[in-house]
Scaffold this active site. Structure first.
Site, PDB file in Angstrom:
ATOM      1  N   ARG A   1      -9.668  11.083 -18.458  1.00  0.00           N
ATOM      2  CA  ARG A   1      -8.217  11.099 -18.208  1.00  0.00           C
ATOM      3  C   ARG A   1      -7.550  12.222 -18.998  1.00  0.00           C
ATOM      4  NH1 ARG A   1      -6.186   6.878 -15.350  1.00  0.00           N
ATOM      5  NH2 ARG A   1      -7.461   5.018 -15.343  1.00  0.00           N
TER       6      ARG A   1
ATOM      7  N   MET B   1      -0.165   7.643  -8.491  1.00  0.00           N
ATOM      8  CA  MET B   1      -0.919   6.427  -8.792  1.00  0.00           C
ATOM      9  C   MET B   1      -2.029   6.666  -9.823  1.00  0.00           C
ATOM     10  SD  MET B   1       0.930   4.471  -7.005  1.00  0.00           S
ATOM     11  CE  MET B   1       0.180   2.881  -6.752  1.00  0.00           C
TER      12      MET B   1
ATOM     13  N   ILE C   1      -2.740   6.438 -14.103  1.00  0.00           N
ATOM     14  CA  ILE C   1      -2.216   6.082 -15.419  1.00  0.00           C
ATOM     15  C   ILE C   1      -2.287   7.330 -16.289  1.00  0.00           C
ATOM     16  CG2 ILE C   1      -2.647   4.710 -17.486  1.00  0.00           C
ATOM     17  CD1 ILE C   1      -3.693   2.498 -15.597  1.00  0.00           C
ATOM     18  N   LEU C   2      -1.159   7.672 -16.892  1.00  0.00           N
ATOM     19  CA  LEU C   2      -1.094   8.904 -17.693  1.00  0.00           C
ATOM     20  C   LEU C   2      -1.409   8.595 -19.158  1.00  0.00           C
ATOM     21  CD1 LEU C   2       2.099  10.242 -15.949  1.00  0.00           C
ATOM     22  CD2 LEU C   2      -0.168  11.305 -15.842  1.00  0.00           C
TER      23      LEU C   2
ATOM     24  N   HIS D   1       9.156   2.168  -9.621  1.00  0.00           N
ATOM     25  CA  HIS D   1       8.182   1.079  -9.504  1.00  0.00           C
ATOM     26  C   HIS D   1       8.752   0.012  -8.578  1.00  0.00           C
ATOM     27  CE1 HIS D   1       4.845  -1.470 -10.621  1.00  0.00           C
ATOM     28  NE2 HIS D   1       5.711  -2.465 -10.735  1.00  0.00           N
TER      29      HIS D   1
ATOM     30  N   THR E   1       7.288   5.515 -20.706  1.00  0.00           N
ATOM     31  CA  THR E   1       6.791   5.472 -22.076  1.00  0.00           C
ATOM     32  C   THR E   1       5.280   5.226 -21.992  1.00  0.00           C
ATOM     33  OG1 THR E   1       7.197   3.109 -22.216  1.00  0.00           O
ATOM     34  CG2 THR E   1       8.968   4.565 -22.978  1.00  0.00           C
TER      35      THR E   1
ATOM     36  N   ASP F   1       4.495   0.999 -16.773  1.00  0.00           N
ATOM     37  CA  ASP F   1       5.607   0.365 -16.069  1.00  0.00           C
ATOM     38  C   ASP F   1       6.605  -0.310 -17.014  1.00  0.00           C
ATOM     39  OD1 ASP F   1       4.582   1.244 -13.638  1.00  0.00           O
ATOM     40  OD2 ASP F   1       3.395  -0.561 -13.343  1.00  0.00           O
TER      41      ASP F   1
ATOM     42  N   GLN G   1      15.256   0.797   0.083  1.00  0.00           N
ATOM     43  CA  GLN G   1      16.132   0.887  -1.100  1.00  0.00           C
ATOM     44  C   GLN G   1      15.656   1.967  -2.070  1.00  0.00           C
ATOM     45  OE1 GLN G   1      19.115  -0.620  -1.529  1.00  0.00           O
ATOM     46  NE2 GLN G   1      18.721  -1.245   0.590  1.00  0.00           N
ATOM     47  N   GLU G   2      14.335   2.120  -2.177  1.00  0.00           N
ATOM     48  CA  GLU G   2      13.796   3.166  -3.064  1.00  0.00           C
ATOM     49  C   GLU G   2      14.363   4.529  -2.667  1.00  0.00           C
ATOM     50  OE1 GLU G   2       9.563   3.167  -3.870  1.00  0.00           O
ATOM     51  OE2 GLU G   2       9.367   1.091  -3.257  1.00  0.00           O
TER      52      GLU G   2
HETATM   53  C1  GAR Z   1       6.426   3.485  -3.512  1.00  0.00           C
HETATM   54  O1  GAR Z   1       6.693   2.188  -3.041  1.00  0.00           O
HETATM   55  C2  GAR Z   1       6.506   3.501  -5.027  1.00  0.00           C
HETATM   56  O2  GAR Z   1       7.492   2.682  -5.552  1.00  0.00           O
HETATM   57  C3  GAR Z   1       5.131   2.999  -5.378  1.00  0.00           C
HETATM   58  O3  GAR Z   1       4.273   3.632  -4.468  1.00  0.00           O
HETATM   59  C4  GAR Z   1       4.971   3.875  -3.246  1.00  0.00           C
HETATM   60  C5  GAR Z   1       4.827   5.348  -2.904  1.00  0.00           C
HETATM   61  O4  GAR Z   1       5.360   5.625  -1.639  1.00  0.00           O
HETATM   62  N1  GAR Z   1       4.807   3.325  -6.742  1.00  0.00           N
HETATM   63  C6  GAR Z   1       4.067   2.540  -7.530  1.00  0.00           C
HETATM   64  O5  GAR Z   1       3.561   1.508  -7.152  1.00  0.00           O
HETATM   65  C7  GAR Z   1       3.860   3.069  -8.950  1.00  0.00           C
HETATM   66  N2  GAR Z   1       3.389   2.062  -9.807  1.00  0.00           N
HETATM   67  P1  GAR Z   1       5.709   7.137  -1.237  1.00  0.00           P
HETATM   68  O6  GAR Z   1       4.472   7.991  -1.520  1.00  0.00           O
HETATM   69  O7  GAR Z   1       5.971   7.040   0.241  1.00  0.00           O
HETATM   70  O8  GAR Z   1       6.897   7.569  -2.041  1.00  0.00           O
END
Ligand code: GAR
Length: 198
Positions: free
Chosen positions: A69, A94, A96-97, A113, A145, A149, A177-178
């Protein structure tokens, strides 16, 4: 000009929502900010083509090419640093940093998230919310941080969990919503000038 670098692993729909908001709301004029690059740890990430179509630099740093990593994060940081970013945005990234990476961008690294943190960090958030009998679910934008998450919450949005929901239907409602929340949270971050004097 403040450079924003977005890290993705997949479809990049959140990245696209941010790029479209930056164009529509003229972040260059309003915030002196631009999306400088989109970087993926996967060559097949669909979001790369979307970024290119918007004239944005793209790069791939395949995590599989690195034994540890730390080595991957070091290579990723090299690409990210070449844009001298004011803000690094994780958008469905996706991996972990390592603490080394997170600390390097302390205060200028944000994540989205798909749960109402601190509930349901990690994977399979929608299934877990349904199984827990939650009546609401949602999404969180937060500063990153070293704890996965966690980190100060910048913005959240809530959606109902409906009786017939599956993980897929709930994920779709949250994702809509995201796409509204993440651009808004980043614009808020950009206009919060106190951050830029830190
Ligand atoms: C999104 O739902 C985001 O919130 C989630 O992955 C999806 C990516 O969709 N992220 C996580 O689960 C991070 N822990 P996208 O590539 O279409 O933006």
């Amino acid at each position: 000009m403040k450079n924003i670098v977005i890290l993705i692993s997949g479809g990049g729909s959140n990245m696209e929502a941010i790029v479209r908001a930056a164009e529509r709301d003229r972040w260059a004029e309003r915030h002196g900010a631009r999306i400088a690059a989109v970087v993926s740890n996967k060559a097949e990430a669909g979001g790369l083509a979307i970024a290119k179509a918007h004239g944005i630099d793209t790069a791939v740093v395949p995590h599989k090419d690195f034994a540890t990593r730390e080595a991957f994060d070091e290579a990723l940081a090299k690409v990210v640093d070449s844009y001298a970013p004011a803000l690094v945005v994780l958008a469905g990234f996706m991996r972990i940093l390592t603490p080394g990476f997170v600390n390097r961008y302390a205060g200028r690294l944000v994540n989205i998230h798909p749960s109402l943190l601190p509930a349901f960090p990690g994977l399979h958030t929608h299934q877990r919310a349904i199984e827990a009998g939650c009546k609401v679910a949602g999404v969180t934008v937060h500063q990153v941080t070293t704890e996965l998450d966690h980190g100060p919450i910048l913005a959240q949005a809530v959606v109902p969990v409906l009786p017939d929901d599956t993980a897929a239907t709930l994920a779709g409602r949250v994702l809509a919503q995201e796409h509204l929340l993440y651009p808004r949270a980043i614009a808020g971050w950009l206009s919060d000038t106190s951050r830029h004097n830190e």
